[in-house]
Design an enzyme around this catalytic site. Structure first.
Site, PDB file in Angstrom:
ATOM      1  N   ASP A 341      50.686  34.979  38.807  1.00 32.00           N
ATOM      2  CA  ASP A 341      50.031  36.282  38.822  1.00 32.00           C
ATOM      3  C   ASP A 341      51.095  37.344  39.000  1.00 32.00           C
ATOM      4  O   ASP A 341      52.171  37.040  39.481  1.00 32.00           O
ATOM      5  CB  ASP A 341      49.116  36.355  40.057  1.00 32.00           C
ATOM      6  CG  ASP A 341      47.701  36.009  39.680  1.00 32.00           C
ATOM      7  OD1 ASP A 341      47.497  35.698  38.516  1.00 32.00           O
ATOM      8  OD2 ASP A 341      46.825  36.051  40.556  1.00 32.00           O
ATOM      9  N   ASP A 666      40.143  32.598  39.600  1.00 33.96           N
ATOM     10  CA  ASP A 666      41.295  31.750  39.290  1.00 33.96           C
ATOM     11  C   ASP A 666      41.012  30.288  39.609  1.00 33.96           C
ATOM     12  O   ASP A 666      41.823  29.416  39.309  1.00 33.96           O
ATOM     13  CB  ASP A 666      42.529  32.182  40.112  1.00 33.96           C
ATOM     14  CG  ASP A 666      43.061  33.528  39.646  1.00 33.96           C
ATOM     15  OD1 ASP A 666      42.919  33.813  38.449  1.00 33.96           O
ATOM     16  OD2 ASP A 666      43.597  34.280  40.469  1.00 33.96           O
TER      17      ASP A 666
END
Length: 983
Positions: A341, A666
């Protein structure tokens, strides 16, 4: 008696004296004793590992905090301290710790699949369905609830209590591979993720079908074992086969030799009187065969793996890695790709507004409040203060002169900071419009990429404030405020110009662009609030701001280390592509002059999907090797990319992928990845639940440390294998050859057990606790198919094996002349221990001791003493084994078949042992690439090894090593299954 013996062929040697016959029990007792020691050591190791994990588990539980409101103050308390009657704030990503009733909610959607098995998200509202249950996940929205039940009285607690006894038995059955019996009319429950449960209807059609599925699932283990486990299982199977064959041959040769010699050459006949003596011989041969088998199988291997992993996990805590699944630690050493990320991992997650575009003017730094018209300023303040979660706020710094603390969503904090920079007070606005007065809230989610809040005005009209990613909100704007604060028409070409002149320059500086807008609805007719697309259109743009999230200062160096270590770092972010590209360049993910791809989610999907919208692996294989940045990506894109890289077979090796994530969305990617890292600070409970390792400091550098530890585990096990296999090969050949030539193994059963069990146990402790060094990051990752035993290691094993065998056979067949002592060969059955064989045993152990130092290096390095004192355990083990050996030789006597040695004999034994170190240097000089005949061993699984029919559709990965075991050998290798259980 002696007469009988004479008649029964090669006599058992003079009459046994009384003492001899009484000492017969000693060997059995000694074997039993050494086995007990090993079992206790293994059990103690398992116990301490279990205890450590209990500690970790309780630490994870203590760290789970929840936000409640007490005395009007919003505070975070550990989940265990929540009591009935607390008002709890719930938000996107929370795992609800208690049951409650909703008292205020915005757009709240809950995933109750853990309780009901229904995967659809359930909308919660005050009038329709206000019950919130523990163990469910908040997938969208926010709100407050009053707690009604906690602990064993909550929904999850009740189920756990009911499961109490039944669960354990059910799981045990499943683990053993038995099909769970059809439950007689009782709800079958199965735990998911340790918290959530699934209750099935009584014997409904669905229940029966699911049971069928369950049965099928038991047959084929679903998740592929960790890379190392797979390799170890295969290697152990190979070694086990070899040992079995060797021991069988040994027994057959001994029996044949004896039979031919006694009944053929000497021409004797089998008489009833001789039977007990012959049987004694056969038993002795059988014991020698068992000894060979015991030596061939590396019992220390599962122990080495356990110790190495447990030790690493403990140390990784200090490096901010909280390991939830043991094997993740080792898999990380094989990682070839990291999909990270951006926000919070590569950047500091401390956002500040640094540029703004208001009233036709682009301000490169925060404008003075006097420059902005009061009515525009008012819109900005209201748009930010009301249209953001009320849990986001800015608190005064903890220390004097520190930065203000940002609590809650960091992007919203940046906007609130912007309001404060404009010398306005957002809290006053919030006090005026408390959360209860908000008419409707469309909370932020990964699909909308925007948030909107509707207020009802006193005259019955409505005003909606929106904020979100600038390109998304601007597309929905038809007006924009000009420099006089009046709305003017905003056409497509105006928008394109604004993107070019304002948004792209901001994004190229690595800024995140957020647009604030509003819309008024007349009082005459209330709009249909569920028609979201119509509501979110015809907006008026107030301002576009550029938010900076600085790159963490230590990240560029960490990424450079990854690249040196052969790991590709990819950035997967929801941000604008220009912002992502700018940050990726600052981090060093994108290097100038390299051929790489930066794609947006839409473009990525267009390239990899066919007309039907299905992902095509061939298309994906063309893209991922060059892809470095995936911007504006949805959670599905992230999952698709991770799955595509893992399933790809294009390169010469299969990729091992690590993924970082913090959001609820996620979860799927974290679960799919070989190693999932969740953020400890910014991560939601859902993400932590799906992950393998939690980064307690949210920092990318900690991932690099995890790589280092993972590689260290792998190397530790290779070091141990190199040492262990040398011992095994030499001991097996000595026992085998000795037995065939002299009718007796030069190394007795108890001595073999000492060498094999005790020394191996300690060697695994010594070699498995080597601390990692930075040099581990200078080589490429091993990948899935790289064998455990490289050619360099094979060269070392065989090289040292040759040295040890030469020495031992020389001592065995010519030692008595050299030391001028009686020969120990061909002695009768129960004769006392000889000096000759004691020297052979002692020299053998000394060579192993010094070879343990050689085993510290597996890549052909010359300096085997490098940093040896950094590992006190290693030094202690080597010295301890040496002292124990002195005691065994001098005082072991009959049980160990040893007789005391003189000082000069001791010096010779040690001298020959030290020769191992010198010989090691000779082996280093031989270039490995010249030795083409050397084979590698302990390969991973390649796709070609798998017959087609064994790839069922619905199961992602199968453990093929396990299947190999199925084919008829399962009985032999039950013992080797200890490896699986212990890892």
């Amino acid at each position: 008696m002696a007469v009988f013996k004479q008649e029964c062929g090669q006599a058992t040697g003079g009459v046994e004296d009384e003492g001899e016959s009484q000492a017969g029990w000693i060997e059995g007792a000694a074997i039993l004793f050494s086995v007990i020691i090993v079992v206790l050591v293994t059990a103690f190791n398992d116990w301490s590992k279990e205890k450590q994990f209990r500690g970790l588990q309780s630490r994870i539980e203590q760290e789970q905090k929840f936000t409640v409101i007490r005395k009007g103050q919003v505070i975070q308390i550990p989940v265990a301290e929540i009591v009935v009657g607390d008002i709890a704030q719930i938000k996107y990503g929370d795992l609800l710790p208690a049951d409650g009733i909703l008292i205020q909610g915005n757009d709240l959607k809950i995933d109750e699949s853990s309780l009901t098995g229904e995967s659809d998200q359930v909308k919660k509202s005050l009038d329709k369905d206000p019950m919130l249950l523990s163990g469910t996940h908040v997938m969208e929205g926010s709100g407050r609830m009053v707690v009604t039940a906690v602990g064993v009285n909550s929904q999850t607690g009740i189920i756990f209590t009911l499961l109490g006894a039944g669960e354990g038995d059910e799981e045990k059955k499943i683990k053993k591979g038995k099909k769970p019996g059809v439950p007689e009319n009782r709800n079958k429950a199965k735990t998911q993720d340790g918290v959530a449960l699934e209750i099935q209807p009584l014997k409904s059609q669905e229940g029966v079908e699911n049971e069928e599925k369950e049965k099928k699932k038991v047959k084929i283990p679903k998740k592929e074992k960790s890379v190392l486990q797979g390799k170890l299982t295969r290697l152990a199977v190979q070694i086990g086969k070899a040992g079995l064959i060797m021991s069988a041959i040994t027994v057959i040769i001994l029996v044949l030799y004896f039979v031919i010699d006694t009944f053929g050459i000497q021409g004797r006949s089998w008489t009833a009187d001789c039977t007990p003596i012959y049987i004694q011989y056969f038993v002795k041969f059988f014991i020698i065969g068992v000894t060979v088998l015991v030596v061939a199988v590396p019992e220390g291997l599962p122990l080495a793996v356990t110790i190495s992993l447990a030790y690493s996990v403990k140390k990784m805590m200090k490096d901010n890695n909280l390991v939830r699944h043991l094997d993740a630690c080792e898999t990380m050493g094989n990682a070839t790709a990291i999909c990270s990320d951006k926000t919070g991992t590569l950047t500091m997650n401390r956002m500040t507004v640094v540029q703004a575009y208001v009233g036709d003017t682009h301000y490169r730094q925060i404008p003075d409040p006097d420059v902005i018209l009061p009515k525009t300023l008012d819109l900005i303040v209201n748009g930010v203060a009301i249209n953001s979660a009320y849990t986001s706020k800015i608190l005064p710094p903890e220390k004097e002169g520190g930065l203000p603390r940002q609590v809650g969503n960091k992007t919203e904090c940046a906007l609130l900071g912007f309001v404060l920079d404009l010398k306005q007070d957002y809290q006053a606005v919030r006090n005026e419009v408390p959360e209860e007065k908000l008419y409707k809230v469309y909370t932020f989610n990964s699909v909308r990429k925007s948030m909107s809040t509707v207020l009802k005005n006193p005259d019955g009209s409505f005003r909606m404030y929106s904020k979100g990613a600038s390109e998304i909100i601007l597309r929905k704007c038809t007006k924009i405020l000009d420099k006089d604060g009046e709305p003017r028409i905003f056409k497509v070409k105006d928008r394109d110009e604004m993107v070019k002149k304002v948004i792209e320059p901001m994004a190229c500086h690595g800024l995140r662009t957020i647009c604030l807008a509003y819309r008024d609805f007349p009082a005459s007719v209330e709009p249909d609030w569920d028609a979201e697309n119509e509501i979110l259109s015809d907006l008026t743009c107030i301002t576009v701001v550029g938010i900076e999230d600085p790159v963490r200062p230590e990240v560029p160096e960490a990424i450079q280390k990854c690249q040196r270590a052969g790991i590709t770092v990819r950035m997967v972010t929801g941000d604008n592509i220009n912002t992502a590209r700018a940050i990726a360049t600052k981090c060093g993910i994108l290097l100038p002059g390299e051929d790489f791809l930066c794609l947006e989610g839409k473009e990525f999907n267009r390239l990899i999907r066919n007309e039907k919208g299905e992902v095509e692996q061939e298309q994906l294989d063309k893209i991922w090797p060059k892809l470095r940045v995936l911007a504006r990506s949805s959670p599905t894109d992230k999952h698709t990319l991770v799955k595509g890289i893992i399933d790809s077979t294009t390169g010469e090796r299969r990729e091992v992928v690590a993924v970082t994530g913090d959001g609820t969305n996620d979860g799927p990617a974290l679960k799919k990845a070989d190693v999932g890292f969740a953020m400890g600070i910014a991560g939601t409970d859902v993400a932590k639940e799906a992950s393998d390792i939690i980064l307690t400091d949210d920092n990318f550098t900690s991932i690099v440390k995890a790589v280092m530890w993972g590689r260290n585990v792998y190397d530790s096990i290779s070091k141990f294998l190199q040492f262990q296999l040398t011992v095994n090969i030499v001991a097996v050949i000595v026992a085998f050859t000795g037995a065939c030539i002299t009718q007796d193994s030069p190394l007795k059963a108890v001595q073999m057990l000492w060498v094999n069990l005790i020394m191996d146990t300690f060697a695994s402790l010594a070699l498995a606790t080597e601390p990692p060094s930075e040099s581990l990051l200078l080589r490429k990752p091993y990948g899935r198919n790289k064998p455990l035993i490289s050619r360099t290691m094979m060269k070392n094993i065989l090289g040292h094996g040759v040295y040890q065998l030469t020495i031992i056979f020389t001592l065995l067949f010519a030692g008595e002349k050299f030391f001028d002592i009686d020969s120990g060969r061909n002695v009768p059955l129960h004769s006392p221990p000889s000096e000759h064989y004691t020297i052979v045993f002692n020299t053998f152990v000394m060579m192993q001791l010094f070879n343990e130092i050689n085993a510290r290096k597996i890549h052909g390095e010359r300096n085997v003493f490098e940093a040896i004192f950094r590992n006190p355990i290693f030094c202690t083990v080597v010295l301890g084994t040496f002292v124990a050996q002195i005691i065994i030789v001098e005082f072991g006597g009959k049980p160990f078949s040893c007789s005391g040695l003189t000082l000069s004999q001791w010096f010779w034994c040690i001298f020959i042992g030290v020769g191992e170190l010198l010989w090691g240097q000779v082996i280093c000089t031989v270039p490995t690439n010249q030795l083409k005949f050397l084979k590698e061993a302990g390969h991973g699984i390649t796709k070609e090894d798998i017959p087609e029919e064994e790839l069922p559709e619905d199961l992602d990965e199968i453990d093929h090593a396990e299947m190999e075991l199925r084919r008829g050998q399962i009985l032999w290798f039950r013992g080797l299954n200890r490896i699986q259980t212990q890892v």
